[in-house]
Design a protein around this motif. Sequence first.
Motif, PDB file in Angstrom:
ATOM      1  N   ASN A  72      -5.179   4.617  -0.696  1.00 13.75           N
ATOM      2  CA  ASN A  72      -3.782   4.980  -0.374  1.00 13.75           C
ATOM      3  C   ASN A  72      -3.758   5.575   1.026  1.00 13.75           C
ATOM      4  O   ASN A  72      -3.600   6.791   1.200  1.00 13.75           O
ATOM      5  CB  ASN A  72      -3.227   5.994  -1.388  1.00 13.75           C
ATOM      6  CG  ASN A  72      -3.324   5.490  -2.808  1.00 13.75           C
ATOM      7  OD1 ASN A  72      -2.740   4.458  -3.135  1.00 13.75           O
ATOM      8  ND2 ASN A  72      -4.064   6.190  -3.643  1.00 13.75           N
TER       9      ASN A  72
ATOM     10  N   PHE B  96      -3.191   6.880   4.846  1.00 15.34           N
ATOM     11  CA  PHE B  96      -2.134   7.422   5.710  1.00 15.34           C
ATOM     12  C   PHE B  96      -1.878   6.424   6.828  1.00 15.34           C
ATOM     13  O   PHE B  96      -0.733   6.216   7.219  1.00 15.34           O
ATOM     14  CB  PHE B  96      -2.574   8.749   6.341  1.00 15.34           C
ATOM     15  CG  PHE B  96      -2.596   9.950   5.414  1.00 15.34           C
ATOM     16  CD1 PHE B  96      -2.608   9.815   4.042  1.00 15.34           C
ATOM     17  CD2 PHE B  96      -2.616  11.234   5.947  1.00 15.34           C
ATOM     18  CE1 PHE B  96      -2.635  10.930   3.204  1.00 15.34           C
ATOM     19  CE2 PHE B  96      -2.644  12.357   5.128  1.00 15.34           C
ATOM     20  CZ  PHE B  96      -2.652  12.205   3.760  1.00 15.34           C
ATOM     21  N   THR B  97      -2.974   5.876   7.375  1.00 18.46           N
ATOM     22  CA  THR B  97      -2.876   4.906   8.481  1.00 18.46           C
ATOM     23  C   THR B  97      -3.940   3.832   8.242  1.00 18.46           C
ATOM     24  O   THR B  97      -4.833   3.996   7.394  1.00 18.46           O
ATOM     25  CB  THR B  97      -3.172   5.577   9.839  1.00 18.46           C
ATOM     26  OG1 THR B  97      -4.500   6.098   9.814  1.00 18.46           O
ATOM     27  CG2 THR B  97      -2.189   6.696  10.163  1.00 18.46           C
ATOM     28  N   LYS B  98      -3.879   2.774   9.032  1.00 20.58           N
ATOM     29  CA  LYS B  98      -4.824   1.653   8.889  1.00 20.58           C
ATOM     30  C   LYS B  98      -6.258   2.125   9.209  1.00 20.58           C
ATOM     31  O   LYS B  98      -6.505   2.658  10.297  1.00 20.58           O
ATOM     32  CB  LYS B  98      -4.413   0.531   9.844  1.00 20.58           C
ATOM     33  CG  LYS B  98      -5.237  -0.743   9.702  1.00 20.58           C
ATOM     34  CD  LYS B  98      -4.724  -1.831  10.608  1.00 20.58           C
ATOM     35  CE  LYS B  98      -4.915  -1.480  12.052  1.00 20.58           C
ATOM     36  NZ  LYS B  98      -5.790  -2.277  12.837  1.00 20.58           N
TER      37      LYS B  98
ATOM     38  N   HIS C  90      -8.060   4.364   7.253  1.00 24.21           N
ATOM     39  CA  HIS C  90      -8.309   5.720   6.700  1.00 24.21           C
ATOM     40  C   HIS C  90      -9.559   5.689   5.801  1.00 24.21           C
ATOM     41  O   HIS C  90      -9.620   4.949   4.833  1.00 24.21           O
ATOM     42  CB  HIS C  90      -7.059   6.110   5.913  1.00 24.21           C
ATOM     43  CG  HIS C  90      -7.058   7.464   5.273  1.00 24.21           C
ATOM     44  ND1 HIS C  90      -5.884   8.053   4.858  1.00 24.21           N
ATOM     45  CD2 HIS C  90      -8.043   8.336   4.940  1.00 24.21           C
ATOM     46  CE1 HIS C  90      -6.150   9.231   4.301  1.00 24.21           C
ATOM     47  NE2 HIS C  90      -7.458   9.420   4.340  1.00 24.21           N
TER      48      HIS C  90
ATOM     49  N   GLU D 101       2.417   5.676  17.343  1.00 20.66           N
ATOM     50  CA  GLU D 101       2.790   5.745  15.923  1.00 20.66           C
ATOM     51  C   GLU D 101       3.117   7.188  15.550  1.00 20.66           C
ATOM     52  O   GLU D 101       2.550   8.120  16.108  1.00 20.66           O
ATOM     53  CB  GLU D 101       1.637   5.235  15.030  1.00 20.66           C
ATOM     54  CG  GLU D 101       1.476   3.734  15.091  1.00 20.66           C
ATOM     55  CD  GLU D 101       0.537   3.195  14.004  1.00 20.66           C
ATOM     56  OE1 GLU D 101       0.017   3.979  13.180  1.00 20.66           O
ATOM     57  OE2 GLU D 101       0.324   1.971  14.009  1.00 20.66           O
TER      58      GLU D 101
ATOM     59  N   GLU E  83       1.099  11.165   5.260  1.00 22.89           N
ATOM     60  CA  GLU E  83       1.785  10.578   4.110  1.00 22.89           C
ATOM     61  C   GLU E  83       1.006   9.348   3.675  1.00 22.89           C
ATOM     62  O   GLU E  83       0.656   8.500   4.515  1.00 22.89           O
ATOM     63  CB  GLU E  83       3.162  10.124   4.616  1.00 22.89           C
ATOM     64  CG  GLU E  83       4.280  10.137   3.611  1.00 22.89           C
ATOM     65  CD  GLU E  83       5.541   9.624   4.272  1.00 22.89           C
ATOM     66  OE1 GLU E  83       6.042   8.598   3.815  1.00 22.89           O
ATOM     67  OE2 GLU E  83       5.976  10.220   5.289  1.00 22.89           O
ATOM     68  N   SER E  84       0.728   9.220   2.372  1.00 18.04           N
ATOM     69  CA  SER E  84      -0.063   8.074   1.928  1.00 18.04           C
ATOM     70  C   SER E  84       0.826   6.888   1.574  1.00 18.04           C
ATOM     71  O   SER E  84       1.998   7.048   1.224  1.00 18.04           O
ATOM     72  CB  SER E  84      -0.929   8.466   0.735  1.00 18.04           C
ATOM     73  OG  SER E  84      -0.122   8.925  -0.308  1.00 18.04           O
ATOM     74  N   HIS E  85       0.260   5.701   1.700  1.00 13.93           N
ATOM     75  CA  HIS E  85       0.948   4.443   1.377  1.00 13.93           C
ATOM     76  C   HIS E  85       0.000   3.619   0.530  1.00 13.93           C
ATOM     77  O   HIS E  85      -1.190   3.553   0.831  1.00 13.93           O
ATOM     78  CB  HIS E  85       1.269   3.665   2.662  1.00 13.93           C
ATOM     79  CG  HIS E  85       1.970   4.480   3.699  1.00 13.93           C
ATOM     80  ND1 HIS E  85       3.327   4.645   3.709  1.00 13.93           N
ATOM     81  CD2 HIS E  85       1.481   5.207   4.729  1.00 13.93           C
ATOM     82  CE1 HIS E  85       3.659   5.452   4.719  1.00 13.93           C
ATOM     83  NE2 HIS E  85       2.556   5.801   5.361  1.00 13.93           N
ATOM     84  N   LYS E  86       0.519   2.983  -0.489  1.00 15.55           N
ATOM     85  CA  LYS E  86      -0.332   2.163  -1.340  1.00 15.55           C
ATOM     86  C   LYS E  86      -0.975   1.059  -0.499  1.00 15.55           C
ATOM     87  O   LYS E  86      -0.282   0.310   0.182  1.00 15.55           O
ATOM     88  CB  LYS E  86       0.503   1.568  -2.481  1.00 15.55           C
ATOM     89  CG  LYS E  86      -0.373   1.013  -3.581  1.00 15.55           C
ATOM     90  CD  LYS E  86       0.427   0.653  -4.811  1.00 15.55           C
ATOM     91  CE  LYS E  86      -0.356  -0.201  -5.785  1.00 15.55           C
ATOM     92  NZ  LYS E  86      -1.805  -0.218  -5.629  1.00 15.55           N
ATOM     93  N   GLY E  87      -2.312   0.996  -0.541  1.00 12.77           N
ATOM     94  CA  GLY E  87      -3.008   0.011   0.287  1.00 12.77           C
ATOM     95  C   GLY E  87      -2.907  -1.399  -0.283  1.00 12.77           C
ATOM     96  O   GLY E  87      -2.842  -1.576  -1.501  1.00 12.77           O
ATOM     97  N   ASP E  88      -2.907  -2.373   0.613  1.00 12.30           N
ATOM     98  CA  ASP E  88      -2.934  -3.777   0.210  1.00 12.30           C
ATOM     99  C   ASP E  88      -4.412  -4.169   0.058  1.00 12.30           C
ATOM    100  O   ASP E  88      -5.197  -4.020   0.996  1.00 12.30           O
ATOM    101  CB  ASP E  88      -2.243  -4.607   1.300  1.00 12.30           C
ATOM    102  CG  ASP E  88      -2.352  -6.095   1.017  1.00 12.30           C
ATOM    103  OD1 ASP E  88      -1.511  -6.596   0.267  1.00 12.30           O
ATOM    104  OD2 ASP E  88      -3.308  -6.736   1.536  1.00 12.30           O
TER     105      ASP E  88
END
Length: 133
Positions: A33, A35-37, A39, A110, A115-120
């Motif tokens: 998850n 925060f940025t590409k 991580h 950027e 903040e986390s983002h669900k990873g692909d």
Amino acid sequence: MKNDCIFCAIVAGEIPSFKVYEDDFVLAYLDINPFTKGHVLVIPKTHSTGLLDTDDDALAAVVMRVKKVAAHMKASLPCDGFNILQNNGEAAGQTVKHLHFHIIPRYAGEPLAFESHKGDMSELAALANRLRM
Ligand code: AMP
Ligand code: ZN
């Protein structure tokens, strides 16, 4: 699962991870998850919950690997900078009770969000291939 600890299970190979670096003392893998590409998390192979219950020698070994992995990430992602984050206790946002250092790449222009983002999954796999040391 040993200790009920998800990161110990990753060390034991019971749970897969997008591995970037491994030696006798540490494992580094992509945060699922991010925060940025790019991580990355760096963890000791021996379980401790956070900074305060980690033996000084073990901690020194982990921090040296954090530096090594971060230098590699900066050059090969590449990124313009990075944050090191290490949470201790629920009040500080720690969700996994196994010592870990976040290496959060930063890219010029950027937003500086934590903040986390669900990873692909396919993107994570490609990134791990690119970053593997
Ligand atoms: P913290 O809030 O410092 O405890 O961060 C724990 C981090 O572990 C979070 O950023 C999660 O996205 C990450 N995480 C949890 N499970 C896994 C997993 N199986 N593989 C990779 N990262 C994980
Ligand atoms: Zn553990």
